[in-house]
Every structure is written in structure tokens, then in C-alpha cells.
Enzyme design. Structure first.
Site, PDB file in Angstrom:
ATOM      1  N   THR A  72     -12.164 -21.450  -1.122  1.00 47.42           N
ATOM      2  CA  THR A  72     -11.964 -21.567   0.325  1.00 47.42           C
ATOM      3  C   THR A  72     -12.542 -20.349   1.033  1.00 47.42           C
ATOM      4  OG1 THR A  72      -9.957 -22.845  -0.020  1.00 47.42           O
ATOM      5  CG2 THR A  72     -10.216 -21.822   2.139  1.00 47.42           C
ATOM      6  N   ASN A 149     -13.743 -34.100  -4.638  1.00 49.05           N
ATOM      7  CA  ASN A 149     -12.443 -33.847  -5.265  1.00 49.05           C
ATOM      8  C   ASN A 149     -11.542 -35.076  -5.297  1.00 49.05           C
ATOM      9  OD1 ASN A 149     -12.883 -32.847  -2.460  1.00 49.05           O
ATOM     10  ND2 ASN A 149     -10.654 -32.900  -2.404  1.00 49.05           N
ATOM     11  N   GLN A 177     -15.356 -28.424  -7.879  1.00 49.17           N
ATOM     12  CA  GLN A 177     -14.940 -29.446  -8.850  1.00 49.17           C
ATOM     13  C   GLN A 177     -15.972 -29.647  -9.958  1.00 49.17           C
ATOM     14  OE1 GLN A 177     -12.024 -30.705  -9.075  1.00 49.17           O
ATOM     15  NE2 GLN A 177     -11.139 -30.286  -7.073  1.00 49.17           N
ATOM     16  N   SER A 196     -14.398 -22.123  -7.935  1.00 54.74           N
ATOM     17  CA  SER A 196     -12.976 -21.789  -7.824  1.00 54.74           C
ATOM     18  C   SER A 196     -12.393 -21.604  -9.221  1.00 54.74           C
ATOM     19  CB  SER A 196     -12.269 -22.950  -7.117  1.00 54.74           C
ATOM     20  OG  SER A 196     -10.880 -22.855  -7.275  1.00 54.74           O
ATOM     21  N   THR A 236     -10.128  -4.960  -1.972  1.00 52.99           N
ATOM     22  CA  THR A 236     -10.058  -4.419  -3.335  1.00 52.99           C
ATOM     23  C   THR A 236     -10.204  -5.547  -4.350  1.00 52.99           C
ATOM     24  OG1 THR A 236      -8.561  -2.752  -2.491  1.00 52.99           O
ATOM     25  CG2 THR A 236      -8.619  -3.018  -4.889  1.00 52.99           C
ATOM     26  N   CYS A 316      -4.478 -31.028  -0.824  1.00 48.53           N
ATOM     27  CA  CYS A 316      -4.342 -30.416   0.497  1.00 48.53           C
ATOM     28  C   CYS A 316      -3.741 -31.367   1.514  1.00 48.53           C
ATOM     29  CB  CYS A 316      -5.703 -29.972   1.004  1.00 48.53           C
ATOM     30  SG  CYS A 316      -6.517 -28.964  -0.169  1.00 48.53           S
TER      31      CYS A 316
END
Ligand code: PLP
Length: 370
Positions: A72, A149, A177, A196, A236, A316
Site C-alpha cells: 500500500t 486479488n 498477488q 508485499s 527508519t 479490505c
């Protein structure tokens, strides 16, 4: 039995990835930007993981890999960057995940937001329309996902990447995906590609972005803040997460799992389920189907009571009652959308697991009809 069939939502961390996470968070927890010896070791390890991931992606230049906090974040950053780089329209497909679709809608006003339709029978992007737009020079950038997805439909992203390269238009693909399920191929001439970590067992809150080997890659900047990632992504670095993600990535197999096709044949035959876009090439783990009757939540709850975890669509929008853009693009009406289930397995689901899932659906059908 493994009754978990929601791998498109997330996958458990692979054992090797968990070990890498534990080791790195115990030994190399120092901030890679600090100046003492231990920080230097953390920095060294960070670059080691970058090289390993670049190598696995077929890239000669490790600096083309940026570590992010997930797909994302990477998608948002790319879409915002591309929207700023051009004054022309940016085209995204109508079936993009909200991680692409929402930033595109937010950043592109009026007709600069261009939606590429999909063929309703297959759920794949209409190449002819896109090629026509590219020819007229009206597009300043294009984003099309690698695989959907919800349906698992594989998109012609490699072809689109070539069309965009020929037209001199930057291209982005959300491959969240794809990685961990499909062979990667050669990304050396790719545009922007996002991945991801938690989709392939690398842990939540991890992801990466491959930059193109051109001026867009050189000039790219994500959120501003600290000078991490060569000034291209501030914050970081999550070194234990990166260690886990890269370890999972290297541990992945390119062999497809099996069981999905027989599962689909059984539910089509026994329950008269419809499988939208069944004829098209899809991710081997994904099956999205329309149940013959009753709301999908009734089926989902009964499956859950029997030890099966499935989804009513993408995680989602699941449970929020939002109509699926993907289903709408494939011509499903609102009532039929309420009967959709998505099951997404993995190599850890055996053929008997898929058979047991089909049998459970057949049993629930009897219960609901009764
Ligand atoms: N893109 C696609 C196609 C996805 O399926 C998902 C997750 O569902 C994402 C992006 C978001 O990925 P992340 O959870 O890493 O932010």
C-alpha cells in the site's frame, strides 16, 4: 487438515522467515543510520538483503530495490509521484486494489483520472483501448496490476509494460498477488513494480518497490523525512522485517500448488456455482464463485464453524457491505455480489483439504435449503 483458504488476504510467516526475524531483532536491532560499529553491521546487513532481493528479481543494480512498509505504501508513493510528474492523464485499471485506485482518484482531478475497462467475461484489462490511448499520446503514466486479488485473473502486464516502453510512458504494476505464487521472469527492463511481504510469508508491514532503470527511477521520491533509502523513502528501516521478507522470498517455490481445479469442477457440478472469468488464465490458488442461493456471510459463518477460513471478496472490503468494483466490472449485479465467496489456498493446502472444503459447501447447501 489445513482449512485456511484466505492466503490472498495474508499468509503466515514461513519458519525460515520467523527465524531470520528473531535473529535480526535480537542481534541487529541498531539503527542502520547511526555511526557506531553495531549500526554499521546493521547497515551492512540491510545492503546484503537488498542485494539478495535484487539478485532474486534478476536485477543487476541493487539500488533499484527500495524497502517499504508494504505494498500500500509503495503503491501510494508511485501513484503520487507519477501524478506529479505528468500533466497528462494517468490510466489505472478498473479492477485495481484500493491501494492503487484510491490514491489515483485522490491525486488526479477531472479527466486526468482515466479508468481502463476490463473485458467482463475474463476480468482482464482491455488491451485495445489502452493501446489506442497510448497511440494518441494522451497518457502520462499507466498502472495495471499483475494479478487480481479477488478473481486471480492474470493481467497482460508484461505486454502493457512493453507497450508503455515503446510509447515512452512510465508503467507501474502492483504485483502483490504475483510474488510467491508465479514465476518472476526478467524484471531488468521493468517499470515500477510493487510487492508485499505478508502475501508470501514474509511478515506483515513489509514490502518493496522495484524502480525502473531510467530517469523516472532516478528521480523517484516517496514520502519525505529522513534520508533513508538514498532519500527515496524516509523512515527508519525495519531490518528484522526486511530480513524475514527477503528470507521468505528466497525460500519461495515457483511450483504451482494443486487441488483448485477439481474443487471448482465439483462445486459447479454439485452446487451449480458460477465461476466468473473461469476460462482465463488465473492464479492457481484462487477461486471466486457465485453461490447458488443465500447471502455469502451465512456460508462463510458455517464454513468457519467447520474450521475453514474463506473470504467474501477482498479482505479490505469484506464485511463492509461495499459493492466490489471488480465484480461490477465483470457485470455482476448487487444481489449476485452478495453471494460471492473467494477461496485462496497455498502450497500448504493439500488435495484432501480442497476436497474437504467442497464437501463442506455441499453439506451447508443442504442445511441452508433444509
Ligand atoms: N495490492 C494488492 C493487489 C493486494 O491484494 C493487497 C493486499 O490485499 C495490497 C496491494 C496491499 O498490500 P499491503 O497489505 O502490503 O499494504
Amino acid at each position: 487438515m489445513n482449512g485456511y483458504f484466505d492466503y490472498n488476504a495474508t499468509a503466515p510467516m514461513l519458519p525460515a522467515a520467523r527465524e531470520a526475524w528473531i535473529e535480526t531483532s535480537g542481534k541487529n536491532w541498531h539503527n542502520p543510520s547511526s555511526l557506531y560499529r553495531e549500526a554499521g553491521e546493521a547497515r551492512h546487513l540491510l545492503e546484503h538483503y537488498r542485494e539478495e532481493l535484487a539478485d532474486a528479481l534478476g536485477l543487476d543494480e541493487p539500488e533499484r530495490v527500495l524497502f517499504t512498509g508494504g505494498a500500500t505504501e509503495a503503491n501510494n508513493a508511485v501513484i503520487r509521484f507519477l501524478a506529479e510528474e505528468t500533466e497528462r492523464a494517468v490510466a489505472v485499471s478498473s479492477i485495481e486494489h484500493p491501494a492503487v485506485y484510491a490514491p489515483a482518484q485522490a491525486c488526479l482531478k477531472g479527466d486526468r483520472f482515466r479508468e481502463i475497462p476490463v473485458n467482463p467475461d475474463t476480468g482482464t484489462v482491455d488491451l485495445e483501448i489502452l493501446a489506442g490511448w497510448l497511440q494518441t499520446g494522451e497518457l502520462g503514466a499507466v498502472s495495471v496490476m499483475a494479478a487480481n486479488n479477488e478473481t486471480g485473473a492474470i493481467q497482460p502486464w508484461k505486454k502493457i509494460s512493453e507497450l508503455c516502453r515503446d510509447a515512452g510512458v512510465p508503467f507501474h504494476t502492483d504485483a502483490a498477488q504475483w510474488f510467491g505464487k508465479m514465476p518472476i521472469g526478467d524484471l531488468s527492463e521493468s517499470g515500477f513494480v510493487t510487492g508485499s511481504g505478508h502475501k508470501f510469508g514474509g511478515g506483515n508491514g513489509t514490502g518493496f518497490l522495484v524502480l525502473p532503470d531510467d530517469e523516472f527511477g532516478d528521480q523517484f521520491h516517496g514520502q519525505v523525512g529522513g534520508p533513508q533509502e538514498e532519500g527515496k523513502r524516509a523512515g527508519t528501516e525495519n531490518l528484522p522485517g526486511i530480513a524475514a521478507m527477503v528470507t521468505a522470498f528466497l525460500d519461495r517455490s515457483e511450483e504451482p500448488g494443486c487441488g483448485r481445479d477439481d474443487f471448482e469442477s465439483k462445486i459447479i457440478q454439485e452446487l451449480s456455482c458460477e465461476v466468473p472469468g473461469q476460462s482465463v488464465s488465473r492464479l492457481w490458488n484462487t477461486s471466486l464463485f457465485v453461490l447458488p442461493h443465500s447471502k455469502n456471510l451465512k456460508w462463510l459463518t458455517r464454513l468457519s464453524q467447520r474450521g475453514f477460513s474463506v473470504s467474501t471478496g477482498s479482505a479490505c472490503s469484506a464485511g463492509r457491505g461495499n459493492p466490489s468494483r471488480v465484480m461490477a466490472a465483470m457485470g455482476l449485479d448487487f444481489e449476485a455480489m452478495g453471494r460471492v465467496l473467494r477461496v485462496s489456498g497455498s502450497r500448504d493446502n493439500s488435495i484432501p483439504d480442497w476436497e474437504a472444503l467442497a464437501d463442506a459447501l455441499i453439506e451447508i447447501d443442504g442445511e441452508l435449503r433444509g
